[in-house]
Design a protein around this motif. Structure first.
Motif, PDB file in Angstrom:
ATOM      1  N   VAL A   1       2.805  19.268 -11.005  1.00 41.95           N
ATOM      2  CA  VAL A   1       3.097  19.628 -10.489  1.00 41.95           C
ATOM      3  C   VAL A   1       3.938  21.101 -10.804  1.00 41.95           C
ATOM      4  O   VAL A   1       5.181  20.723 -11.415  1.00 41.95           O
ATOM      5  N   TYR A   2       3.939  22.128 -10.163  1.00 46.82           N
ATOM      6  CA  TYR A   2       5.276  22.687 -10.040  1.00 46.82           C
ATOM      7  C   TYR A   2       5.471  23.573  -9.159  1.00 46.82           C
ATOM      8  O   TYR A   2       5.198  23.634  -7.345  1.00 46.82           O
ATOM      9  N   ALA A   3       6.760  24.556  -9.274  1.00 52.41           N
ATOM     10  CA  ALA A   3       7.579  24.848  -8.022  1.00 52.41           C
ATOM     11  C   ALA A   3       6.804  25.693  -6.740  1.00 52.41           C
ATOM     12  O   ALA A   3       5.593  26.040  -7.350  1.00 52.41           O
TER      13      ALA A   3
ATOM     14  N   VAL B   1       1.892  21.350  -1.442  1.00 58.74           N
ATOM     15  CA  VAL B   1       0.770  21.057  -1.098  1.00 58.74           C
ATOM     16  C   VAL B   1      -0.440  20.786  -1.749  1.00 58.74           C
ATOM     17  O   VAL B   1      -1.358  20.341  -1.516  1.00 58.74           O
ATOM     18  N   TYR B   2      -0.592  22.330  -2.356  1.00 56.48           N
ATOM     19  CA  TYR B   2      -1.512  22.695  -2.523  1.00 56.48           C
ATOM     20  C   TYR B   2      -2.286  21.537  -4.243  1.00 56.48           C
ATOM     21  O   TYR B   2      -3.161  21.002  -4.484  1.00 56.48           O
ATOM     22  N   CYS B   3      -0.857  21.451  -4.833  1.00 55.69           N
ATOM     23  CA  CYS B   3      -0.627  20.615  -5.533  1.00 55.69           C
ATOM     24  C   CYS B   3      -1.394  18.529  -5.196  1.00 55.69           C
ATOM     25  O   CYS B   3      -2.414  18.910  -6.530  1.00 55.69           O
TER      26      CYS B   3
ATOM     27  N   ILE C   1      -6.009  34.732  -1.656  1.00 57.25           N
ATOM     28  CA  ILE C   1      -5.676  34.383  -0.672  1.00 57.25           C
ATOM     29  C   ILE C   1      -4.379  33.768  -0.907  1.00 57.25           C
ATOM     30  O   ILE C   1      -3.726  32.881   0.518  1.00 57.25           O
ATOM     31  N   ARG C   2      -4.195  33.480  -2.274  1.00 61.36           N
ATOM     32  CA  ARG C   2      -2.932  32.473  -2.276  1.00 61.36           C
ATOM     33  C   ARG C   2      -1.784  33.011  -1.388  1.00 61.36           C
ATOM     34  O   ARG C   2      -1.068  32.363  -0.957  1.00 61.36           O
ATOM     35  N   PHE C   3      -1.937  34.492  -2.296  1.00 58.99           N
ATOM     36  CA  PHE C   3      -0.453  35.564  -1.887  1.00 58.99           C
ATOM     37  C   PHE C   3      -0.862  36.717  -0.702  1.00 58.99           C
ATOM     38  O   PHE C   3       0.126  38.109  -0.507  1.00 58.99           O
TER      39      PHE C   3
ATOM     40  N   GLY D   1     -11.593  20.787  -9.369  1.00 58.16           N
ATOM     41  CA  GLY D   1      -9.900  20.243  -9.545  1.00 58.16           C
ATOM     42  C   GLY D   1      -9.269  20.958  -9.655  1.00 58.16           C
ATOM     43  O   GLY D   1      -9.051  22.756  -9.297  1.00 58.16           O
ATOM     44  N   SER D   2      -7.909  20.930 -10.664  1.00 60.56           N
ATOM     45  CA  SER D   2      -7.182  22.402 -11.013  1.00 60.56           C
ATOM     46  C   SER D   2      -6.149  21.732 -11.667  1.00 60.56           C
ATOM     47  O   SER D   2      -5.961  20.012 -11.841  1.00 60.56           O
ATOM     48  N   ILE D   3      -5.624  21.947 -12.375  1.00 61.46           N
ATOM     49  CA  ILE D   3      -4.270  21.697 -13.537  1.00 61.46           C
ATOM     50  C   ILE D   3      -3.150  21.600 -12.356  1.00 61.46           C
ATOM     51  O   ILE D   3      -2.342  20.524 -13.011  1.00 61.46           O
ATOM     52  N   ALA D   4      -3.176  21.761 -11.049  1.00 59.52           N
ATOM     53  CA  ALA D   4      -2.652  21.472  -9.852  1.00 59.52           C
ATOM     54  C   ALA D   4      -2.763  19.985  -9.994  1.00 59.52           C
ATOM     55  O   ALA D   4      -1.824  19.320  -8.641  1.00 59.52           O
TER      56      ALA D   4
HETATM   57  C1  8X3 Z   1      -5.312  27.129  -9.838  1.00 63.50           C
HETATM   58  C2  8X3 Z   1      -4.579  26.767 -10.859  1.00 63.50           C
HETATM   59  O1  8X3 Z   1      -1.960  27.244 -11.758  1.00 63.50           O
HETATM   60  O2  8X3 Z   1      -2.621  28.056  -9.258  1.00 63.50           O
HETATM   61  O3  8X3 Z   1      -5.869  25.973  -9.366  1.00 63.50           O
HETATM   62  O4  8X3 Z   1      -2.274  26.056  -9.586  1.00 63.50           O
HETATM   63  S1  8X3 Z   1      -2.978  26.951 -10.375  1.00 63.50           S
END
Ligand code: 8X3
Length: 250
Positions: free
Chosen positions: A144-146, A150-152, A191-193, A137-140
């Motif tokens: 949920v963060y700004a 959709v990733y969260c 990848i995210r950026f 999973g992830s801390i996401a």
């Molecule tokens: C990766 C951690 O904080 O970018 O899943 O969501 S975070």
């Protein structure tokens, strides 16, 4: 008895580090990914320690998932451990500015891909009342963060599916666990950026982020507990990170 593990997203990051630690602990490996050359290199490298086979497919392509898994040779078809690791973040925007293609990619890979692979492998576990699924999973998955929207959401789905699998597979004696990492220094932010390396680097600047090997070590710990012990889930942060957005940067 020697165990067999099936790892998705095995060509880099947490998946690759998990393959390495499993190989050194004599676990037979089925390594999955999209990049053939990387799979071949890894097979060569880890083949010194254990038997390794590779499957090249994209987890979001359901036909490819089933075709690949059904093509496994007999000596690799008895799967004990499934590591549902493939997943990524695509984009970092508000909900109003987000790209639908990015949303599709995250839902297709992180949620549907995990489901397709699980659907193909779970029957191999229920038929013998034995198996272990580790969902990454992830801390996401918990917060949920700004700009995470959709990733969260996709990782919250992984958290829900982890719980659902444990409930539905309970009577089959199958262990189900999730690991929820915070900031891990991998290609994740590239990848995210979308290849903006400056932005990606800045995510890990000024503190010691988790390394893929740290998470692999924890996965190995989780799967090596006595069979009656099931770790439900683990949230793992770097010491410098208190929440998704509170970081003690120097
Ligand atoms: C990766 C951690 O904080 O970018 O899943 O969501 S975070």
């Amino acid at each position: 008895m020697k165990q067999t593990a099936f790892i998705t997203g095995a060509t880099s990051g947490i998946g690759k580090a998990t393959a390495e630690i499993f190989a050194k602990n004599n676990i037979r490996l089925i390594l999955c990914g999209r990049r053939k050359e990387r799979l071949q290199e890894l097979q060569k490298e880890l083949g010194q320690f254990t038997e390794v086979t590779t499957l090249q497919f994209d987890v979001s392509n359901k036909e490819a998932v089933f075709t690949a898994i059904n093509s496994l040779p007999e000596n690799f078809s008895n799967i004990d451990i499934l590591i549902n690791n493939a997943g990524n973040a695509h984009g970092f925007s508000t909900i109003q500015n987000g790209s639908i293609d990015d949303w599709d990619a995250m839902i297709d890979i992180n949620v549907k891909g995990l489901l397709y692979v699980s659907k193909a492998i779970i029957p191999k576990m229920t038929e013998k009342n034995h198996g272990f699924i580790v969902n990454i999973g992830s801390i996401a998955a918990k917060d949920v963060y700004a700009n995470g929207n959709v990733y969260c959401a996709s990782k919250h789905a992984v958290n829900a599916l982890n719980k659902a699998m444990r409930i539905d597979l309970n009577k089959y004696n199958i262990r189900v666990s999730a690991i929820h990492p915070g900031a891990v220094e991998t290609a994740f932010s590239d990848i995210r950026f979308k290849g903006d390396t400056e932005k990606a680097k800045s995510v890990y600047a000024g503190y010691k982020a988790l390394q893929a090997a740290d998470i692999a070590d924890i996965i190995h710990f989780v799967i090596t507990r006595p069979y009656h012990v099931n770790i439900e889930d683990l949230v793992v942060y770097p010491t410098a990170q208190a929440t998704p957005t509170i970081l003690n940067r120097k």
